[in-house]
Design a protein around this motif. Structure first.
Motif, mmCIF file in Angstrom:
data_model
loop_
_atom_site.group_PDB
_atom_site.id
_atom_site.type_symbol
_atom_site.label_atom_id
_atom_site.label_comp_id
_atom_site.label_asym_id
_atom_site.label_seq_id
_atom_site.Cartn_x
_atom_site.Cartn_y
_atom_site.Cartn_z
ATOM 1 N N THR A 258 18.785 -23.250 94.002
ATOM 2 C CA THR A 258 20.032 -23.446 94.746
ATOM 3 C C THR A 258 21.223 -23.245 93.808
ATOM 4 O OG1 THR A 258 20.240 -25.822 94.295
ATOM 5 C CG2 THR A 258 18.837 -25.174 96.139
ATOM 6 N N ALA A 259 22.413 -23.256 94.385
ATOM 7 C CA ALA A 259 23.633 -23.054 93.605
ATOM 8 C C ALA A 259 23.818 -24.139 92.552
ATOM 9 C CB ALA A 259 24.846 -23.011 94.534
ATOM 10 N N SER A 260 23.295 -25.324 92.811
ATOM 11 C CA SER A 260 23.453 -26.445 91.869
ATOM 12 C C SER A 260 22.484 -26.365 90.695
ATOM 13 C CB SER A 260 23.225 -27.771 92.605
ATOM 14 O OG SER A 260 21.860 -27.916 92.954
ATOM 15 N N GLY A 261 21.456 -25.526 90.816
ATOM 16 C CA GLY A 261 20.442 -25.425 89.775
ATOM 17 C C GLY A 261 19.119 -26.080 90.140
ATOM 18 N N LEU A 262 19.063 -26.756 91.290
ATOM 19 C CA LEU A 262 17.807 -27.336 91.765
ATOM 20 C C LEU A 262 16.819 -26.213 92.085
ATOM 21 C CD1 LEU A 262 16.110 -29.745 92.985
ATOM 22 C CD2 LEU A 262 17.191 -29.159 95.166
ATOM 23 N N LYS A 263 15.578 -26.377 91.648
ATOM 24 C CA LYS A 263 14.515 -25.438 91.997
ATOM 25 C C LYS A 263 13.516 -26.166 92.889
ATOM 26 C CE LYS A 263 14.838 -22.961 87.566
ATOM 27 N NZ LYS A 263 15.493 -21.752 88.075
ATOM 28 N N TYR A 264 13.039 -25.470 93.931
ATOM 29 C CA TYR A 264 12.068 -26.114 94.809
ATOM 30 C C TYR A 264 11.102 -25.102 95.384
ATOM 31 C CZ TYR A 264 14.593 -24.557 99.036
ATOM 32 O OH TYR A 264 15.179 -23.802 100.037
ATOM 33 N N LYS A 265 9.945 -25.625 95.743
ATOM 34 C CA LYS A 265 8.906 -24.814 96.375
ATOM 35 C C LYS A 265 8.314 -25.630 97.505
ATOM 36 C CE LYS A 265 4.331 -22.766 95.534
ATOM 37 N NZ LYS A 265 4.625 -21.469 96.165
ATOM 38 N N VAL A 266 8.339 -25.095 98.710
ATOM 39 C CA VAL A 266 7.729 -25.753 99.866
ATOM 40 C C VAL A 266 6.236 -25.448 99.845
ATOM 41 C CG1 VAL A 266 7.650 -25.948 102.375
ATOM 42 C CG2 VAL A 266 9.850 -25.627 101.209
ATOM 43 N N VAL A 267 5.435 -26.492 99.715
ATOM 44 C CA VAL A 267 3.976 -26.340 99.654
ATOM 45 C C VAL A 267 3.379 -26.346 101.058
ATOM 46 C CG1 VAL A 267 1.844 -27.362 98.771
ATOM 47 C CG2 VAL A 267 3.934 -27.439 97.392
ATOM 48 N N GLN A 268 3.948 -27.185 101.915
ATOM 49 C CA GLN A 268 3.489 -27.279 103.314
ATOM 50 C C GLN A 268 4.714 -27.539 104.176
ATOM 51 O OE1 GLN A 268 0.017 -29.815 104.344
ATOM 52 N NE2 GLN A 268 1.389 -30.815 105.801
ATOM 53 N N ALA A 269 5.012 -26.626 105.054
ATOM 54 C CA ALA A 269 6.219 -26.742 105.874
ATOM 55 C C ALA A 269 5.967 -27.622 107.089
ATOM 56 C CB ALA A 269 6.691 -25.366 106.321
ATOM 57 N N GLY A 270 6.888 -28.541 107.346
ATOM 58 C CA GLY A 270 6.814 -29.345 108.552
ATOM 59 C C GLY A 270 7.413 -28.587 109.717
ATOM 60 N N ILE A 271 7.161 -29.085 110.926
ATOM 61 C CA ILE A 271 7.665 -28.382 112.123
ATOM 62 C C ILE A 271 8.783 -29.157 112.809
ATOM 63 C CG2 ILE A 271 5.499 -27.177 112.529
ATOM 64 C CD1 ILE A 271 4.826 -29.285 114.645
ATOM 65 N N LYS A 272 9.028 -30.386 112.341
ATOM 66 C CA LYS A 272 10.088 -31.182 112.940
ATOM 67 C C LYS A 272 11.416 -30.868 112.262
ATOM 68 C CE LYS A 272 7.104 -34.993 114.407
ATOM 69 N NZ LYS A 272 6.853 -36.462 114.353
ATOM 70 N N PRO A 273 12.529 -31.268 112.871
ATOM 71 C CA PRO A 273 13.839 -30.913 112.315
ATOM 72 C C PRO A 273 14.086 -31.498 110.929
ATOM 73 C CG PRO A 273 14.031 -31.661 114.598
ATOM 74 C CD PRO A 273 12.643 -31.963 114.177
ATOM 75 N N LYS A 274 15.026 -30.902 110.220
ATOM 76 C CA LYS A 274 15.436 -31.403 108.912
ATOM 77 C C LYS A 274 16.330 -32.628 109.089
ATOM 78 C CE LYS A 274 15.429 -26.802 106.797
ATOM 79 N NZ LYS A 274 16.255 -25.756 106.147
ATOM 80 N N PRO A 275 16.338 -33.516 108.127
ATOM 81 C CA PRO A 275 17.251 -34.663 108.200
ATOM 82 C C PRO A 275 18.682 -34.223 107.882
ATOM 83 C CG PRO A 275 16.097 -34.679 106.120
ATOM 84 C CD PRO A 275 15.522 -33.550 106.898
ATOM 85 N N ILE A 276 19.621 -35.076 108.213
ATOM 86 C CA ILE A 276 21.018 -34.855 107.858
ATOM 87 C C ILE A 276 21.541 -36.113 107.181
ATOM 88 C CG2 ILE A 276 21.433 -33.214 109.738
ATOM 89 C CD1 ILE A 276 22.780 -35.481 111.282
ATOM 90 N N ALA A 277 22.692 -36.011 106.550
ATOM 91 C CA ALA A 277 23.292 -37.165 105.876
ATOM 92 C C ALA A 277 23.436 -38.319 106.857
ATOM 93 C CB ALA A 277 24.654 -36.784 105.311
ATOM 94 N N GLY A 278 23.039 -39.501 106.418
ATOM 95 C CA GLY A 278 23.086 -40.684 107.271
ATOM 96 C C GLY A 278 21.740 -41.055 107.842
ATOM 97 N N ASP A 279 20.803 -40.105 107.870
ATOM 98 C CA ASP A 279 19.455 -40.406 108.356
ATOM 99 C C ASP A 279 18.693 -41.235 107.314
ATOM 100 O OD1 ASP A 279 19.919 -38.973 110.643
ATOM 101 O OD2 ASP A 279 18.763 -37.208 110.033
ATOM 102 N N SER A 280 17.766 -42.054 107.785
ATOM 103 C CA SER A 280 16.859 -42.776 106.896
ATOM 104 C C SER A 280 15.588 -41.942 106.733
ATOM 105 C CB SER A 280 16.499 -44.146 107.477
ATOM 106 O OG SER A 280 17.642 -44.979 107.545
ATOM 107 N N VAL A 281 15.133 -41.818 105.501
ATOM 108 C CA VAL A 281 13.939 -41.011 105.245
ATOM 109 C C VAL A 281 12.896 -41.842 104.508
ATOM 110 C CG1 VAL A 281 15.158 -38.803 105.227
ATOM 111 C CG2 VAL A 281 14.973 -40.106 103.105
ATOM 112 N N TYR A 282 11.644 -41.511 104.741
ATOM 113 C CA TYR A 282 10.508 -42.141 104.068
ATOM 114 C C TYR A 282 9.805 -41.048 103.267
ATOM 115 C CZ TYR A 282 11.166 -46.105 107.240
ATOM 116 O OH TYR A 282 11.684 -47.177 107.935
ATOM 117 N N VAL A 283 9.687 -41.249 101.948
ATOM 118 C CA VAL A 283 9.192 -40.189 101.074
ATOM 119 C C VAL A 283 8.097 -40.721 100.151
ATOM 120 C CG1 VAL A 283 9.813 -38.452 99.356
ATOM 121 C CG2 VAL A 283 11.506 -39.170 101.071
ATOM 122 N N ASN A 284 6.962 -40.044 100.152
ATOM 123 C CA ASN A 284 5.928 -40.281 99.145
ATOM 124 C C ASN A 284 6.164 -39.319 97.993
ATOM 125 O OD1 ASN A 284 4.125 -42.422 99.752
ATOM 126 N ND2 ASN A 284 3.240 -41.218 101.424
#
Length: 328
Positions: free
Chosen positions: A170-196
Motif C-alpha cells: 500500500t501507499a503507507s508501506g504495509l505489505k499484505y497477502k490474502v491467503v483465504q478470501a472471505g465473502i462477507k463485506p469489509k469492515p469500516i471505521a467504527g465497526d467492532s472486529v474479532y481477530v485471531n
C-alpha cells in the motif's frame, strides 16, 4: 565482559583505598574521587554524555550495572549528585561518587531498603565513554535512524524473497497477502472486529498469539489468559496503525498475512525483549467476525401532500375528487 570484571576489580580496590583517602567535595558538597584526571575539554552543562556506571552499596553489593545492558546517555543538568561531578570530568575519565543515603531518605515516610541503613552510602562508579553537544547527538541519532530504516527495508525485501511471497504494498508501506478470501463485506471505521492472530519477527520468533496451542509451543502461555479472538473497534487508539489499515482491506472471514513496517508498528521504540526499535512485524491473521456499528437511523421520508385531481364529467355537473398518491 573482561572490561566489566576489570572495572569491578578496580572499583573494589578503590573502595579499599578510599576508606583511608579523603574524598574531595564539589562546591555543592558532593563527595567524589577522580581516578584518572585525563586532559581535554571538560563536560559542560547541556552536553550529552555517554557513560557506563555501576551502583553499589558501601558493602560492595552491586545494585545496578550498565555493563549488563547498554551505556547510559544523559544530558548534563545543573542539579543532582552525579550532575554535580560530571562537569569536573573529561573524556575517558573514571570517578567515584559517594552519596549519603540519609540525604536520599529525608522523608520519614519514605521506605528505606534494608541494604541502606542509616549512615550508609550509595557508591556510583562511572566511566565517561563519549561527550557530545546536543547538536552532535541529534545528528548522530538521525544518521543512526536513517541507517536502521534502510537496513529494515533490506531485511523485509529479503524476507519476502526467501518466503516466495506475492504481496500487495500500500501507499503507507504495509505489505499484505490474502491467503483465504472471505465473502462477507469489509469492515469500516467504527465497526467492532474479532481477530485471531500469530505475531512474529522476520526471524520467525513468535512474540504473541491468540491461539493457546501456538502459545504453548512457543513457550508464551500466560496463566489466567483467555485465548480467544482479539476484539477492538476500528479507528480507536490502542491498536498499531498497521493493523488498523490491514484489517480494513479484508472481507469478513478472510485470512491474510500482514507485513507491517516499524513506522506502522512501534517505530524507534522497543516493545519488549523480542521487538527492538525499527522492527518489521509479521502477523498471520483471521478476521473472524465483524459487528457493524449502530449508525444513526435515517430520518423518515417526508410524504408530500396528496395531489388532488378534479375530473369534470359532461353528463353531470357533480365534481368528483380523486386523491392520488405520488410514487416516491
Amino acid at each position: 565482559m573482561k572490561k566489566y570484571l576489570l572495572l569491578l576489580l578496580i572499583g573494589s580496590s578503590f573502595l579499599t583505598a578510599c576508606a583511608q583517602d579523603q574524598f574531595q567535595r564539589t562546591s555543592k558538597g558532593t563527595m567524589y574521587k577522580n581516578f584518572t584526571n585525563n586532559t581535554g575539554d571538560r563536560i559542560k552543562v547541556g552536553d550529552i554524555v555517554t557513560i557506563n556506571a555501576i551502583q553499589k552499596t558501601d558493602k560492595d553489593s552491586i545494585l545496578y550495572s550498565s555493563y549488563k545492558g547498554a551505556p547510559i546517555k544523559v544530558q548534563v543538568q545543573a542539579e543532582g549528585d552525579m550532575m554535580d561531578v560530571l562537569p569536573l570530568l573529561t573524556l575517558k575519565d573514571s570517578a567515584m561518587i559517594k552519596v549519603p543515603t540519609d540525604s536520599l531518605f529525608k522523608d520519614p515516610h519514605a521506605q528505606r531498603p534494608a541494604f541502606f541503613p542509616k549512615g550508609s552510602s550509595l557508591i556510583i562508579l562511572l566511566h565517561v565513554e563519549k561527550i557530545q553537544s546536543l547538536q552532535e547527538a541529534m545528528a548522530e541519532r538521525e544518521a543512526d535512524a536513517a541507517k536502521k530504516q534502510a537496513d529494515e527495508v533490506t531485511l523485509v525485501d529479503k524476507y519476502v524473497a526467501d518466503h516466495k511471497l506475492t504481496v500487495i504494498t500500500t501507499a503507507s508501506g504495509l505489505k499484505y497477502k490474502v491467503v483465504q478470501a472471505g465473502i462477507k463485506p469489509k469492515p469500516i471505521a467504527g465497526d467492532s472486529v474479532y481477530v485471531n492472530y500469530v505475531g512474529h519477527t522476520l526471524e520467525g520468533k513468535i512474540f504473541d498469539t491468540s491461539y493457546e496451542q501456538v502459545a504453548k509451543s512457543a513457550g508464551l502461555q500466560q496463566i489466567g489468559r483467555e485465548y480467544e479472538p482479539l476484539k477492538f473497534v476500528l479507528g480507536q487508539q490502542g491498536i498499531i496503525p498497521g493493523w488498523q489499515e490491514g484489517i480494513l482491506l479484508l472481507n469478513e472471514g478472510s485470512k491474510a498475512t500482514l507485513i507491517i513496517p516499524s513506522k506502522l508498528a512501534y517505530g524507534d521504540k522497543a516493545a519488549g525483549p523480542d521487538i527492538p526499535p525499527y522492527s518489521t512485524l509479521v502477523f498471520d491473521i483471521e478476521l473472524v467476525k465483524v459487528v457493524r456499528s449502530k449508525a444513526a437511523a435515517p430520518a423518515a421520508a417526508t410524504k408530500k401532500p396528496a395531489a388532488k385531481r378534479t375530473t369534470k364529467k359532461k353528463t353531470t355537473t357533480k365534481k368528483t375528487t380523486v386523491a392520488t398518491k405520488k410514487q416516491q
